[in-house]
Design an enzyme around this catalytic site. Structure first.
Site, PDB file in Angstrom:
ATOM      1  N   GLY A 122       0.593  -1.272   0.109  1.00 40.16           N
ATOM      2  CA  GLY A 122      -0.094  -0.069  -0.090  1.00 40.16           C
ATOM      3  C   GLY A 122       0.665   1.408   0.193  1.00 40.16           C
ATOM      4  N   GLY A 124       2.415   3.793   1.322  1.00 35.08           N
ATOM      5  CA  GLY A 124       3.249   3.573   2.960  1.00 35.08           C
ATOM      6  C   GLY A 124       3.713   5.003   2.916  1.00 35.08           C
ATOM      7  N   ARG A 125       3.817   6.114   2.125  1.00 36.49           N
ATOM      8  CA  ARG A 125       4.211   7.204   2.341  1.00 36.49           C
ATOM      9  C   ARG A 125       3.707   8.245   1.646  1.00 36.49           C
ATOM     10  NH1 ARG A 125      10.482   7.461   0.488  1.00 36.49           N
ATOM     11  NH2 ARG A 125      10.361   5.659  -1.500  1.00 36.49           N
ATOM     12  N   LYS A 146       3.900  12.567  -2.288  1.00 32.31           N
ATOM     13  CA  LYS A 146       5.345  11.234  -2.030  1.00 32.31           C
ATOM     14  C   LYS A 146       5.672  11.764  -1.035  1.00 32.31           C
ATOM     15  CE  LYS A 146       8.655   7.784  -3.570  1.00 32.31           C
ATOM     16  NZ  LYS A 146       9.230   7.059  -5.022  1.00 32.31           N
ATOM     17  N   ASP A 158       9.115   4.972   8.148  1.00 33.89           N
ATOM     18  CA  ASP A 158       8.311   6.801   8.373  1.00 33.89           C
ATOM     19  C   ASP A 158       8.566   6.932   7.827  1.00 33.89           C
ATOM     20  OD1 ASP A 158      10.711   7.233   6.505  1.00 33.89           O
ATOM     21  OD2 ASP A 158      11.822   8.015   8.060  1.00 33.89           O
ATOM     22  N   ARG A 210       3.049  14.327  -7.375  1.00 31.56           N
ATOM     23  CA  ARG A 210       3.391  13.390  -8.653  1.00 31.56           C
ATOM     24  C   ARG A 210       1.598  13.497  -9.229  1.00 31.56           C
ATOM     25  NH1 ARG A 210       5.889   7.458  -6.623  1.00 31.56           N
ATOM     26  NH2 ARG A 210       3.895   6.833  -6.022  1.00 31.56           N
ATOM     27  N   ARG A 217      -2.012  -0.643 -10.252  1.00 30.70           N
ATOM     28  CA  ARG A 217      -0.841  -1.575 -10.465  1.00 30.70           C
ATOM     29  C   ARG A 217      -1.164  -3.070 -10.196  1.00 30.70           C
ATOM     30  NH1 ARG A 217       2.244   1.351  -6.740  1.00 30.70           N
ATOM     31  NH2 ARG A 217       1.676   3.179  -7.373  1.00 30.70           N
ATOM     32  N   ASP A 304       3.419  -4.347  -7.013  1.00 36.50           N
ATOM     33  CA  ASP A 304       3.870  -3.286  -7.105  1.00 36.50           C
ATOM     34  C   ASP A 304       4.177  -2.020  -7.767  1.00 36.50           C
ATOM     35  OD1 ASP A 304       5.438  -4.408  -5.002  1.00 36.50           O
ATOM     36  OD2 ASP A 304       5.135  -2.420  -3.938  1.00 36.50           O
ATOM     37  N   ASN A 305       5.345  -2.128  -8.689  1.00 39.18           N
ATOM     38  CA  ASN A 305       5.669  -0.927  -9.377  1.00 39.18           C
ATOM     39  C   ASN A 305       4.973  -1.204 -10.554  1.00 39.18           C
ATOM     40  OD1 ASN A 305       8.518  -2.295  -7.001  1.00 39.18           O
ATOM     41  ND2 ASN A 305       7.007  -0.551  -6.475  1.00 39.18           N
TER      42      ASN A 305
END
Length: 592
Positions: A122, A124-125, A146, A158, A210, A217, A304-305
């Site tokens: 997911g 994450g940032r 992002k 983090d 972005r 994806r 996932d990319n």
């Protein structure tokens, strides 16, 4: 052209959150806005038991310093470029302020990483803001931040993005698109001077705004397969068909021809889910061909990319290959070279097979089964064998289509880069010798094509003098790597004999070759050592964006040197020159 708009004035929507099921813990914007909703639901890692996303807010930072916006991305959205100077624009693209209608959210997805299933991943940032339609052409773009902070998908991380990796992503996103390689885009970059993250060392952070038509994806489909959420998988597939592809699938003439040619051998009538799968396969095949033609490596090609629309995305340890080496991997953590240049096509095909497995129940059903009233409720035992055979056949056909599209586009585009018309025999007669020469000489991959397009072949050729044209002005010999003038001249002269013969057999004039090749041979591509210089200058000069703006001018105008500006000409000249061998073919870490 439509009237220039501002980001503030563009209507904003969110089809993703309107059409797809949310996280049941925060099922609506009303709950997200309710002060009694536990704040840890927005920022503490947890596993979603269902849904495609969770509502999530950007984490407030102590200080924001807007660095720059991409004029190219502003143009894509049809925005007034002067808006980038407005405080309201800068607040929106940094996360300093955000809208609540639509309310921000983070997407859920899973993924196979280096071939192994990793469970829920997911955003994450990343926090997604909203969708807008370009005032220029009506294309829908989804904007996201992002480095926007912790989300429920941050796991042990983090939620931050380093300034260094953010600069890299900002530059490469726009440069790839300008070259003609499908890519997600970058609208703006904002430094966070008082926000630090520990990776290899303590570094400043940043936020990149972005944009892409969709951020779905293959890993999004992996999630529903893993959850065994059949209803959710159907909902996601229908969203992709209706909202992403707008029911226009397998309509491109080349794709349609290849798909129809293969399915006609098996007496298969395509359903909407078959077409969705073939469209995703085809778009990725064509993008991989472009990566290979231009020597680009993403560095990480997990499911996932991998974009369902064939966009280059999620840039980490990427690189433009500086000299031809099929075994090169730009990711220094890729010890087995799983994502090396040579393995890129098979890596993406692995991901597409996983997608086929994710949607096997949908591509395994013919229209007769899809029309059964209770099909969505589950699979009946008597359908199983029939569906397994059909799904396997669809994936098998997709493999043939993938290979043919990749090979056809690759041959066509490489031949265009050297100015000739593609012929089936060119793989062995001209491309084989050319790439062997490039491997042996280690001359700059992109510069080779730029120089070759100007070589005069209509007159008698002085092979020694012509080969000298490929030697950089500031050539730096490296005996350890056999990067010597003697070796380069020997290999080039042999190739030029073969190339001149091929051109003469096609009866091509020099002007014809140049006209073809110059359209696809960029005068500049951003290389890792250049990006390191940009990062170093920016961090050591109080976050001044001079170098960022310069490399963006060059990168987003790769075919027109006149648009590179009059500033920093010495830097421009150096970026277009040879460098010591030790700076070339650098590798980066996944940590960003």
């Amino acid at each position: 052209m439509s009237k220039r708009m501002t980001l503030q004035s563009l209507p904003k929507t969110s089809s993703f959150t309107k059409k797809l099921t949310p996280d049941p813990r925060i099922p609506s914007v009303k709950v997200a806005l309710d002060p009694s909703t536990p704040q840890e639901l927005f920022h503490v890692a947890r596993r979603l038991i269902g849904g495609a996303y969770t509502y999530c807010k950007p984490t407030p930072r102590k200080e924001y310093r807007f660095l720059t916006a991409s004029p190219y991305a502003m143009e894509t959205l049809g925005l007034d470029p002067s808006e980038a100077k407005d405080k309201s624009f800068q607040e929106l693209v940094s996360g300093e302020k955000y809208l609540t209608d639509p309310f921000p959210y983070s997407q859920a997805y899973a993924g196979y990483q280096f071939g192994q299933f990793a469970g829920q991943l997911g955003d994450g940032r990343v926090v997604n803001l909203f969708e807008v339609e370009s005032a220029r052409d009506g294309q829908r773009y989804e904007l996201q931040l992002k480095g926007a902070g912790l989300t429920p998908f941050s796991r042990f991380a983090d939620g931050k993005a380093l300034l260094s990796s953010s600069i890299r992503e900002f530059v490469i996103s726009e440069a790839l698109s300008a070259i003609g390689i499908p890519s997600t885009r970058a609208l703006a970059i904002t430094a966070l001077p008082k926000t630090y993250a520990m990776r290899a060392r303590h570094e400043k952070c940043a936020v990149v705004c972005r944009m892409a038509p969709t951020w779905i994806r293959i890993g999004t489909f992996d999630l529903y397969k893993w959850r065994e959420d059949r209803k959710g998988l159907i909902e996601l597939s229908n969203y992709v068909i209706d909202e992403v592809f707008h029911n226009k699938m397998v309509e491109d003439e080349q794709i349609k021809r290849e798909v129809e040619q293969e399915i006609s051998k098996h007496n298969i009538t395509l359903t909407r889910y078959d077409k969705m799968y073939f469209e995703i396969v085809a778009r990725n095949a064509k993008t991989v061909a472009l990566w290979h033609v231009y020597g680009f490596l993403n560095g990480v090609l997990n499911t996932d990319n991998t974009s369902i629309t064939g966009l280059s995305m999620d840039f980490g340890p990427f690189a433009f290959m500086e000299y031809f080496d099929p075994n090169y991997t730009s990711n220094h953590d890729d010890h087995t070279r799983m994502y090396s240049f040579a393995n890129t096509p098979s890596a993406i095909w692995f991901n597409l097979v996983k997608l086929g497995e994710d949607v096997a129940e949908l591509i395994g059903a013919d229209q007769e089964l899809l029309d059964v009233p209770d099909f969505e409720a589950g699979i009946k035992q008597e359908w199983t064998e029939r569906m397994i055979q059909r799904a396997g056949k669809i994936i098998e056909i997709a493999g043939t289509v993938y290979e043919k599209l990749f090979m056809d586009d690759y041959l066509k585009l490489v031949c265009q880069r050297i100015g000739i018309s593609p012929r089936d025999t060119d793989h062995t007669e001209i491309l084989g010798p050319m790439f062997e020469m490039l491997r042996a000489t280690k001359i700059d991959y992109n510069d080779f094509f730029k120089i070759l397009q100007h070589v005069p072949l209509e007159k008698k050729l002085d092979y020694e003098a012509t080969a000298e044209l490929f030697i950089p002005k500031n050539f730096q010999e490296d005996l350890v790597n056999d990067y010597t003038k003697e070796n380069i001249l020997k290999e080039l002269k042999s190739f030029l004999v073969v190339f001149k013969d091929r051109v003469e057999r096609e009866q091509l004039s020099d002007s014809e070759r140049l006209s073809r090749a110059s359209k696809v041979n960029p005068l500049f591509v951003p290389k890792n050592w250049m990006l390191e210089e940009v990062i170093e200058y920016t961090t050591e000069n109080d976050l001044r964006p001079d170098y960022i703006d310069k490399i963006m001018k060059m990168g987003t105008n790769p075919y027109d040197r006149a648009k590179w500006g009059d500033e920093l000409k010495d830097l421009e000249e150096r970026w277009c020159s040879d460098v010591s061998f030790e700076l070339k073919m650098g590798k980066c870490s996944c940590a960003s």
